[in-house]
Write a protein that holds these residues in place. Structure first.
Motif, PDB file in Angstrom:
ATOM      1  N   LEU A 149       0.832  -1.206   0.000  1.00 17.59           N
ATOM      2  CA  LEU A 149       0.000   0.000   0.000  1.00 17.59           C
ATOM      3  C   LEU A 149       0.866   1.255   0.000  1.00 17.59           C
ATOM      4  O   LEU A 149       0.592   2.204  -0.745  1.00 17.59           O
ATOM      5  CB  LEU A 149      -0.938   0.005   1.212  1.00 17.59           C
ATOM      6  CG  LEU A 149      -1.816   1.256   1.363  1.00 17.59           C
ATOM      7  CD1 LEU A 149      -2.755   1.415   0.167  1.00 17.59           C
ATOM      8  CD2 LEU A 149      -2.606   1.205   2.668  1.00 17.59           C
ATOM      9  N   CYS A 150       1.920   1.274   0.808  1.00 16.42           N
ATOM     10  CA  CYS A 150       2.769   2.472   0.830  1.00 16.42           C
ATOM     11  C   CYS A 150       3.496   2.651  -0.497  1.00 16.42           C
ATOM     12  O   CYS A 150       3.839   3.772  -0.880  1.00 16.42           O
ATOM     13  CB  CYS A 150       3.738   2.453   2.009  1.00 16.42           C
ATOM     14  SG  CYS A 150       4.905   1.093   2.040  1.00 16.42           S
ATOM     15  N   SER A 151       3.705   1.566  -1.228  1.00 16.50           N
ATOM     16  CA  SER A 151       4.297   1.674  -2.562  1.00 16.50           C
ATOM     17  C   SER A 151       3.337   2.378  -3.518  1.00 16.50           C
ATOM     18  O   SER A 151       3.733   3.271  -4.277  1.00 16.50           O
ATOM     19  CB  SER A 151       4.646   0.282  -3.089  1.00 16.50           C
ATOM     20  OG  SER A 151       5.202   0.355  -4.383  1.00 16.50           O
ATOM     21  N   ILE A 152       2.054   1.997  -3.474  1.00 17.02           N
ATOM     22  CA  ILE A 152       1.039   2.648  -4.310  1.00 17.02           C
ATOM     23  C   ILE A 152       0.920   4.127  -3.948  1.00 17.02           C
ATOM     24  O   ILE A 152       0.724   4.989  -4.811  1.00 17.02           O
ATOM     25  CB  ILE A 152      -0.331   1.956  -4.130  1.00 17.02           C
ATOM     26  CG1 ILE A 152      -0.285   0.498  -4.592  1.00 17.02           C
ATOM     27  CG2 ILE A 152      -1.433   2.716  -4.876  1.00 17.02           C
ATOM     28  CD1 ILE A 152      -0.212   0.301  -6.072  1.00 17.02           C
ATOM     29  N   GLY A 154       3.285   6.015  -2.793  1.00 18.43           N
ATOM     30  CA  GLY A 154       4.466   6.774  -3.178  1.00 18.43           C
ATOM     31  C   GLY A 154       5.532   6.951  -2.123  1.00 18.43           C
ATOM     32  O   GLY A 154       6.432   7.781  -2.297  1.00 18.43           O
ATOM     33  N   PHE A 155       5.480   6.195  -1.024  1.00 15.58           N
ATOM     34  CA  PHE A 155       6.555   6.326  -0.033  1.00 15.58           C
ATOM     35  C   PHE A 155       7.066   4.952   0.412  1.00 15.58           C
ATOM     36  O   PHE A 155       7.335   4.702   1.578  1.00 15.58           O
ATOM     37  CB  PHE A 155       6.126   7.179   1.166  1.00 15.58           C
ATOM     38  CG  PHE A 155       4.906   6.695   1.907  1.00 15.58           C
ATOM     39  CD1 PHE A 155       5.020   5.851   2.998  1.00 15.58           C
ATOM     40  CD2 PHE A 155       3.637   7.094   1.516  1.00 15.58           C
ATOM     41  CE1 PHE A 155       3.901   5.406   3.688  1.00 15.58           C
ATOM     42  CE2 PHE A 155       2.511   6.663   2.202  1.00 15.58           C
ATOM     43  CZ  PHE A 155       2.648   5.815   3.293  1.00 15.58           C
ATOM     44  N   SER A 156       7.227   4.079  -0.553  1.00  8.31           N
ATOM     45  CA  SER A 156       7.733   2.738  -0.279  1.00  8.31           C
ATOM     46  C   SER A 156       9.215   2.773   0.082  1.00  8.31           C
ATOM     47  O   SER A 156       9.957   3.642  -0.392  1.00  8.31           O
ATOM     48  CB  SER A 156       7.540   1.862  -1.519  1.00  8.31           C
ATOM     49  OG  SER A 156       8.146   0.602  -1.353  1.00  8.31           O
ATOM     50  N   PRO A 157       9.670   1.836   0.914  1.00  5.52           N
ATOM     51  CA  PRO A 157      11.120   1.713   1.125  1.00  5.52           C
ATOM     52  C   PRO A 157      11.835   1.456  -0.198  1.00  5.52           C
ATOM     53  O   PRO A 157      11.267   0.858  -1.120  1.00  5.52           O
ATOM     54  CB  PRO A 157      11.237   0.496   2.055  1.00  5.52           C
ATOM     55  CG  PRO A 157       9.919   0.397   2.735  1.00  5.52           C
ATOM     56  CD  PRO A 157       8.911   0.874   1.728  1.00  5.52           C
ATOM     57  N   GLY A 158      13.073   1.918  -0.286  1.00  4.56           N
ATOM     58  CA  GLY A 158      13.849   1.679  -1.494  1.00  4.56           C
ATOM     59  C   GLY A 158      14.275   0.224  -1.601  1.00  4.56           C
ATOM     60  O   GLY A 158      13.962  -0.599  -0.739  1.00  4.56           O
ATOM     61  N   SER A 159      14.993  -0.091  -2.662  1.00  4.49           N
ATOM     62  CA  SER A 159      15.481  -1.457  -2.864  1.00  4.49           C
ATOM     63  C   SER A 159      16.948  -1.541  -2.451  1.00  4.49           C
ATOM     64  O   SER A 159      17.754  -0.713  -2.880  1.00  4.49           O
ATOM     65  CB  SER A 159      15.341  -1.859  -4.334  1.00  4.49           C
ATOM     66  OG  SER A 159      13.989  -1.829  -4.727  1.00  4.49           O
ATOM     67  N   PRO A 160      17.301  -2.522  -1.637  1.00  6.40           N
ATOM     68  CA  PRO A 160      18.712  -2.656  -1.248  1.00  6.40           C
ATOM     69  C   PRO A 160      19.554  -3.179  -2.407  1.00  6.40           C
ATOM     70  O   PRO A 160      19.073  -3.951  -3.238  1.00  6.40           O
ATOM     71  CB  PRO A 160      18.657  -3.672  -0.104  1.00  6.40           C
ATOM     72  CG  PRO A 160      17.437  -4.484  -0.380  1.00  6.40           C
ATOM     73  CD  PRO A 160      16.451  -3.538  -1.006  1.00  6.40           C
ATOM     74  N   SER A 161      20.792  -2.758  -2.461  1.00  3.75           N
ATOM     75  CA  SER A 161      21.704  -3.256  -3.483  1.00  3.75           C
ATOM     76  C   SER A 161      22.050  -4.713  -3.186  1.00  3.75           C
ATOM     77  O   SER A 161      21.898  -5.176  -2.049  1.00  3.75           O
ATOM     78  CB  SER A 161      22.982  -2.418  -3.491  1.00  3.75           C
ATOM     79  OG  SER A 161      23.699  -2.617  -2.280  1.00  3.75           O
ATOM     80  N   PRO A 162      22.518  -5.461  -4.188  1.00  7.49           N
ATOM     81  CA  PRO A 162      22.917  -6.862  -3.943  1.00  7.49           C
ATOM     82  C   PRO A 162      23.957  -6.990  -2.833  1.00  7.49           C
ATOM     83  O   PRO A 162      23.918  -7.942  -2.049  1.00  7.49           O
ATOM     84  CB  PRO A 162      23.480  -7.296  -5.300  1.00  7.49           C
ATOM     85  CG  PRO A 162      22.760  -6.433  -6.294  1.00  7.49           C
ATOM     86  CD  PRO A 162      22.588  -5.111  -5.620  1.00  7.49           C
ATOM     87  N   ASP A 163      24.881  -6.038  -2.754  1.00  8.34           N
ATOM     88  CA  ASP A 163      25.902  -6.085  -1.701  1.00  8.34           C
ATOM     89  C   ASP A 163      25.278  -5.919  -0.321  1.00  8.34           C
ATOM     90  O   ASP A 163      25.666  -6.598   0.637  1.00  8.34           O
ATOM     91  CB  ASP A 163      26.949  -4.994  -1.926  1.00  8.34           C
ATOM     92  CG  ASP A 163      27.842  -5.291  -3.116  1.00  8.34           C
ATOM     93  OD1 ASP A 163      27.893  -6.465  -3.536  1.00  8.34           O
ATOM     94  OD2 ASP A 163      28.482  -4.354  -3.630  1.00  8.34           O
ATOM     95  N   TYR A 230       6.366   2.909  10.446  1.00  7.00           N
ATOM     96  CA  TYR A 230       6.730   3.480   9.146  1.00  7.00           C
ATOM     97  C   TYR A 230       5.641   4.432   8.640  1.00  7.00           C
ATOM     98  O   TYR A 230       5.931   5.553   8.203  1.00  7.00           O
ATOM     99  CB  TYR A 230       6.963   2.350   8.141  1.00  7.00           C
ATOM    100  CG  TYR A 230       7.532   2.805   6.817  1.00  7.00           C
ATOM    101  CD1 TYR A 230       8.884   3.098   6.689  1.00  7.00           C
ATOM    102  CD2 TYR A 230       6.719   2.942   5.699  1.00  7.00           C
ATOM    103  CE1 TYR A 230       9.417   3.516   5.473  1.00  7.00           C
ATOM    104  CE2 TYR A 230       7.242   3.357   4.480  1.00  7.00           C
ATOM    105  CZ  TYR A 230       8.589   3.640   4.378  1.00  7.00           C
ATOM    106  OH  TYR A 230       9.108   4.063   3.166  1.00  7.00           O
ATOM    107  N   TYR A 231       4.394   3.990   8.708  1.00  8.46           N
ATOM    108  CA  TYR A 231       3.291   4.849   8.267  1.00  8.46           C
ATOM    109  C   TYR A 231       3.187   6.105   9.135  1.00  8.46           C
ATOM    110  O   TYR A 231       2.960   7.207   8.622  1.00  8.46           O
ATOM    111  CB  TYR A 231       1.967   4.082   8.300  1.00  8.46           C
ATOM    112  CG  TYR A 231       1.714   3.241   7.068  1.00  8.46           C
ATOM    113  CD1 TYR A 231       0.995   3.740   5.988  1.00  8.46           C
ATOM    114  CD2 TYR A 231       2.192   1.940   6.977  1.00  8.46           C
ATOM    115  CE1 TYR A 231       0.757   2.973   4.853  1.00  8.46           C
ATOM    116  CE2 TYR A 231       1.966   1.162   5.847  1.00  8.46           C
ATOM    117  CZ  TYR A 231       1.251   1.686   4.792  1.00  8.46           C
ATOM    118  OH  TYR A 231       1.025   0.925   3.666  1.00  8.46           O
TER     119      TYR A 231
END
Length: 252
Positions: A149-152, A154-163, A230-231
């Motif tokens: 829901l937070c992605s829809i 517009g304030f979703s957590p980012g994506s972590p890098s593979p490292d 988070y919300y």
């Protein structure tokens, strides 16, 4: 300004009694966003009213013809019927508890009446999927819904890098929504285990994928508590979720 008739789809968020026979119903609609309507005569119990109150249970999905006037905060409904009839959601205690959590979470994120058809479609699809879900998917549905829901919105957590994903120091900063290795100066962050769970949930695109996620009630509760924080950090006046303690009890 004259009233204009609109055909809309809506999900019931809240219903409150008004007078002896009427209700005020709050709906999230596909074309008009968040709206409230006065519906007369649905609680009279007479032959004419039948059992119309069942249409306005929280989480009900409706097709409606409504009068709309932007100058009014309370409009009226001309016609209504179910757009989908649930097989289990109203009668199954677990599914209904999850649905009420989803409804409250959505309602607390809405501040303006503006429409968002993607958000409505996500809510509609989620409720229909929940109605048909098996037990494992149902149990994992609240965390999936809260993360997406937070992605829809517009304030979703980012994506972590593979490292970062392989780092033993992985954390999720709940204030910034960023994955990192160094703990922030504040206490609002998720540890590695919870951060990995949230990442896994973000990567799941369909509720059916929840079947393969073996989450204990303890892990689900941790993620739900973190998402509530988070919300509240990203939405002013979000407050506490009243349905969360009930949800914890039925999922335990």
């Amino acid at each position: 300004m004259a009233d204009i008739l609109h055909k809309v789809k809506g999900v019931v968020l809240r219903t409150s009694k008004y007078g002896e026979t009427s209700v005020i119903v709050t709906l999230y609609t596909d074309k008009l966003g968040l709206q409230s309507y006065l519906v007369n005569g649905v609680r009279s119990g007479g032959k004419r009213s039948g059992n119309k109150a069942v249409f306005f249970q929280p989480a009900a999905l409706l097709d409606l013809v409504v009068y709309h006037n932007e100058l009014r905060t309370l409009n009226r409904i001309r016609e209504f019927k179910f757009s989908a009839i649930y097989q289990h959601l109203f009668s199954d205690v677990l599914k209904n508890g999850v649905a009420l959590f989803m409804i409250e979470l959505l309602h607390k994120t809405l501040r303006q009446p503006e429409s968002n058809e993607d958000l409505f479609a996500f809510m509609e699809d989620s409720l229909l999927a929940l109605d048909e879900a098996e037990v494992t998917v149902t149990a994992n549905f609240p965390v999936f819904f809260a993360v997406h829901l937070c992605s829809i919105l517009g304030f979703s957590p980012g994506s972590p890098s593979p490292d970062l994903l392989t780092s033993s120091q992985l954390l999720l900063d709940l204030q910034s929504g960023e994955f990192m290795e160094k703990a922030p100066a504040h206490s609002y962050y998720a540890d590695r285990e919870a951060a990995l769970l949230i990442t896994e949930l973000l990567q799941a695109r369909l509720p059916a994928e929840l079947k393969s996620m073996k989450l204990s009630s303890h892990k689900r509760n941790i993620v739900l508590d973190l998402m509530e924080i988070y919300y509240s950090l990203h939405l002013p006046e979000f407050g506490k979720l009243r349905t969360l303690p009930v949800l914890r009890a039925i999922l335990s």
